[in-house]
Design a protein around this motif. Structure first.
Motif, PDB file in Angstrom:
ATOM      1  N   VAL A 100    -107.931  42.418  72.194  1.00  0.00           N
ATOM      2  CA  VAL A 100    -108.299  41.357  71.252  1.00  0.00           C
ATOM      3  C   VAL A 100    -109.011  41.947  70.038  1.00  0.00           C
ATOM      4  CG1 VAL A 100    -109.706  39.269  70.926  1.00  0.00           C
ATOM      5  CG2 VAL A 100    -108.354  39.565  73.015  1.00  0.00           C
ATOM      6  N   GLY A 101    -109.878  42.916  70.268  1.00  0.00           N
ATOM      7  CA  GLY A 101    -110.571  43.554  69.148  1.00  0.00           C
ATOM      8  C   GLY A 101    -109.607  44.202  68.169  1.00  0.00           C
ATOM      9  N   THR A 102    -108.624  44.909  68.685  1.00  0.00           N
ATOM     10  CA  THR A 102    -107.613  45.533  67.828  1.00  0.00           C
ATOM     11  C   THR A 102    -106.755  44.472  67.148  1.00  0.00           C
ATOM     12  OG1 THR A 102    -107.555  47.468  69.277  1.00  0.00           O
ATOM     13  CG2 THR A 102    -105.685  47.169  67.791  1.00  0.00           C
ATOM     14  N   TRP A 103    -106.344  43.463  67.911  1.00  0.00           N
ATOM     15  CA  TRP A 103    -105.506  42.394  67.386  1.00  0.00           C
ATOM     16  C   TRP A 103    -106.191  41.669  66.227  1.00  0.00           C
ATOM     17  CZ3 TRP A 103    -103.298  38.112  71.141  1.00  0.00           C
ATOM     18  CH2 TRP A 103    -102.321  37.356  70.474  1.00  0.00           C
ATOM     19  N   THR A 104    -107.498  41.412  66.355  1.00  0.00           N
ATOM     20  CA  THR A 104    -108.217  40.710  65.286  1.00  0.00           C
ATOM     21  C   THR A 104    -108.363  41.566  64.033  1.00  0.00           C
ATOM     22  OG1 THR A 104    -110.355  41.352  66.240  1.00  0.00           O
ATOM     23  CG2 THR A 104    -109.501  39.177  66.825  1.00  0.00           C
ATOM     24  N   LEU A 105    -108.339  42.858  64.184  1.00  0.00           N
ATOM     25  CA  LEU A 105    -108.413  43.740  63.008  1.00  0.00           C
ATOM     26  C   LEU A 105    -107.038  43.909  62.353  1.00  0.00           C
ATOM     27  CD1 LEU A 105    -110.833  46.530  64.292  1.00  0.00           C
ATOM     28  CD2 LEU A 105    -111.357  44.637  62.741  1.00  0.00           C
ATOM     29  N   VAL A 106    -105.995  44.013  63.167  1.00  0.00           N
ATOM     30  CA  VAL A 106    -104.637  44.231  62.666  1.00  0.00           C
ATOM     31  C   VAL A 106    -104.048  42.954  62.062  1.00  0.00           C
ATOM     32  CG1 VAL A 106    -102.272  44.800  63.367  1.00  0.00           C
ATOM     33  CG2 VAL A 106    -104.187  46.148  64.238  1.00  0.00           C
ATOM     34  N   ASP A 107    -104.274  41.814  62.722  1.00  0.00           N
ATOM     35  CA  ASP A 107    -103.711  40.539  62.265  1.00  0.00           C
ATOM     36  C   ASP A 107    -104.776  39.443  62.313  1.00  0.00           C
ATOM     37  OD1 ASP A 107    -102.049  38.452  61.536  1.00  0.00           O
ATOM     38  OD2 ASP A 107    -100.981  38.377  63.450  1.00  0.00           O
ATOM     39  N   PRO A 108    -105.709  39.451  61.368  1.00  0.00           N
ATOM     40  CA  PRO A 108    -106.794  38.460  61.381  1.00  0.00           C
ATOM     41  C   PRO A 108    -106.300  37.015  61.321  1.00  0.00           C
ATOM     42  CG  PRO A 108    -107.197  40.139  59.719  1.00  0.00           C
ATOM     43  CD  PRO A 108    -105.821  40.366  60.249  1.00  0.00           C
ATOM     44  N   SER A 109    -105.123  36.787  60.766  1.00  0.00           N
ATOM     45  CA  SER A 109    -104.610  35.416  60.663  1.00  0.00           C
ATOM     46  C   SER A 109    -104.252  34.819  62.032  1.00  0.00           C
ATOM     47  CB  SER A 109    -103.392  35.376  59.744  1.00  0.00           C
ATOM     48  OG  SER A 109    -102.322  36.105  60.313  1.00  0.00           O
ATOM     49  N   ALA A 114    -113.298  33.125  65.470  1.00  0.00           N
ATOM     50  CA  ALA A 114    -113.590  34.292  66.306  1.00  0.00           C
ATOM     51  C   ALA A 114    -113.638  33.938  67.788  1.00  0.00           C
ATOM     52  CB  ALA A 114    -114.923  34.901  65.883  1.00  0.00           C
ATOM     53  N   THR A 115    -113.352  34.935  68.609  1.00  0.00           N
ATOM     54  CA  THR A 115    -113.553  34.851  70.053  1.00  0.00           C
ATOM     55  C   THR A 115    -114.760  35.722  70.388  1.00  0.00           C
ATOM     56  OG1 THR A 115    -112.315  36.809  70.758  1.00  0.00           O
ATOM     57  CG2 THR A 115    -111.035  34.823  70.319  1.00  0.00           C
ATOM     58  N   VAL A 116    -115.158  35.699  71.639  1.00  0.00           N
ATOM     59  CA  VAL A 116    -116.244  36.573  72.089  1.00  0.00           C
ATOM     60  C   VAL A 116    -115.854  38.032  71.871  1.00  0.00           C
ATOM     61  CG1 VAL A 116    -117.568  37.294  74.116  1.00  0.00           C
ATOM     62  CG2 VAL A 116    -117.061  34.877  73.765  1.00  0.00           C
ATOM     63  N   TRP A 117    -114.556  38.329  72.028  1.00  0.00           N
ATOM     64  CA  TRP A 117    -114.076  39.706  71.948  1.00  0.00           C
ATOM     65  C   TRP A 117    -113.559  40.104  70.562  1.00  0.00           C
ATOM     66  CZ3 TRP A 117    -110.852  39.257  77.066  1.00  0.00           C
ATOM     67  CH2 TRP A 117    -111.726  39.267  78.159  1.00  0.00           C
ATOM     68  N   ASP A 119    -113.171  41.555  66.935  1.00  0.00           N
ATOM     69  CA  ASP A 119    -113.791  42.729  66.299  1.00  0.00           C
ATOM     70  C   ASP A 119    -114.640  43.524  67.291  1.00  0.00           C
ATOM     71  OD1 ASP A 119    -112.682  41.950  63.771  1.00  0.00           O
ATOM     72  OD2 ASP A 119    -114.323  40.520  63.554  1.00  0.00           O
ATOM     73  N   PHE A 120    -114.139  43.612  68.514  1.00  0.00           N
ATOM     74  CA  PHE A 120    -114.795  44.358  69.594  1.00  0.00           C
ATOM     75  C   PHE A 120    -116.176  43.801  69.938  1.00  0.00           C
ATOM     76  CE2 PHE A 120    -111.917  47.237  67.345  1.00  0.00           C
ATOM     77  CZ  PHE A 120    -110.993  47.475  68.357  1.00  0.00           C
ATOM     78  N   GLY A 121    -116.369  42.497  69.712  1.00  0.00           N
ATOM     79  CA  GLY A 121    -117.632  41.857  70.054  1.00  0.00           C
ATOM     80  C   GLY A 121    -118.693  41.968  68.977  1.00  0.00           C
ATOM     81  N   PHE A 126    -121.771  43.908  69.605  1.00  0.00           N
ATOM     82  CA  PHE A 126    -120.904  44.846  70.317  1.00  0.00           C
ATOM     83  C   PHE A 126    -121.185  44.930  71.815  1.00  0.00           C
ATOM     84  CE2 PHE A 126    -120.728  46.271  65.882  1.00  0.00           C
ATOM     85  CZ  PHE A 126    -119.362  46.172  65.665  1.00  0.00           C
ATOM     86  N   ILE A 127    -121.965  44.014  72.340  1.00  0.00           N
ATOM     87  CA  ILE A 127    -122.218  43.993  73.782  1.00  0.00           C
ATOM     88  C   ILE A 127    -120.912  43.846  74.566  1.00  0.00           C
ATOM     89  CG2 ILE A 127    -123.312  42.674  75.653  1.00  0.00           C
ATOM     90  CD1 ILE A 127    -125.692  42.254  73.740  1.00  0.00           C
ATOM     91  N   PRO A 128    -119.934  43.014  74.107  1.00  0.00           N
ATOM     92  CA  PRO A 128    -118.703  42.888  74.872  1.00  0.00           C
ATOM     93  C   PRO A 128    -117.908  44.175  75.065  1.00  0.00           C
ATOM     94  CG  PRO A 128    -118.932  41.006  73.438  1.00  0.00           C
ATOM     95  CD  PRO A 128    -120.011  41.982  73.052  1.00  0.00           C
ATOM     96  N   VAL A 129    -118.048  45.151  74.197  1.00  0.00           N
ATOM     97  CA  VAL A 129    -117.338  46.418  74.405  1.00  0.00           C
ATOM     98  C   VAL A 129    -118.234  47.425  75.137  1.00  0.00           C
ATOM     99  CG1 VAL A 129    -117.860  47.630  72.229  1.00  0.00           C
ATOM    100  CG2 VAL A 129    -115.687  48.000  73.350  1.00  0.00           C
ATOM    101  N   LEU A 130    -119.529  47.343  74.954  1.00  0.00           N
ATOM    102  CA  LEU A 130    -120.434  48.281  75.619  1.00  0.00           C
ATOM    103  C   LEU A 130    -120.701  47.907  77.075  1.00  0.00           C
ATOM    104  CD1 LEU A 130    -123.021  48.768  72.721  1.00  0.00           C
ATOM    105  CD2 LEU A 130    -121.174  50.322  73.421  1.00  0.00           C
TER     106      LEU A 130
END
Length: 150
Positions: A100-109, A114-117, A119-121, A126-130
């Motif tokens: 989801v973090g990658t998807w939101t950066l590649v295709d923000p539309s 936003a979701t919890v995840w 931009d990698f949280g 960034f707690i969701p990735v750590l």
């Protein structure tokens, strides 16, 4: 067999559950608990008030909340079976955050909200990735010697 011998036999037959919430595990339980409250409350409000705006994002936040809840439960429950279940869920959580973090950066539309995840949280410091990285490390480190008890 005397009653004292019977007590010893019962004690030996009933394995004790290994605690997963000692030391750093207690911090993980606390952080996962906070994330459960944050993700579930956020998704409940968003799904009930504006689901048509971003159904994928709000549904993913609800899924994240459920995953956090299961991991919290597994950590508190303890034992080898719970540790293995938490390992699987933390791996799935990490995969979700990275996807989801990658998807939101590649295709923000694709995510009008936003979701919890997302931009990698980033919205959650960034707690969701750590958190899954820390939990995976802790759960692997806390493996019971000789297979442990279920």
């Amino acid at each position: 067999m005397t009653s004292g011998e019977a007590e010893v036999a019962v004690t030996e037959e009933k394995p004790t559950r290994q605690r997963l919430i000692s030391g750093p595990g207690m911090l993980l339980v606390w952080l996962y608990g906070v994330m459960v409250v944050g993700a579930v409350s956020r998704s409940v409000v968003q799904i009930s008030t504006e689901f048509d705006r971003a159904p994928l994002a709000y549904s993913l936040s609800a899924v994240a909340g459920l995953v956090y809840g299961f991991i919290t439960y597994s950590l508190v429950r303890g034992g080898e079976t719970a540790r293995k279940a938490a390992l699987v869920c933390c791996g799935a959580e990490l995969a979700g955050v990275l996807t989801v973090g990658t998807w939101t950066l590649v295709d923000p539309s694709a995510f009008p909200d936003a979701t919890v995840w997302s931009d990698f949280g980033m919205g959650y410091v960034f707690i969701p990735v750590l958190l899954p990285l820390s939990a995976l490390y802790w759960l692997r480190k806390s493996r019971a010697p000789h297979g442990g008890a279920a």
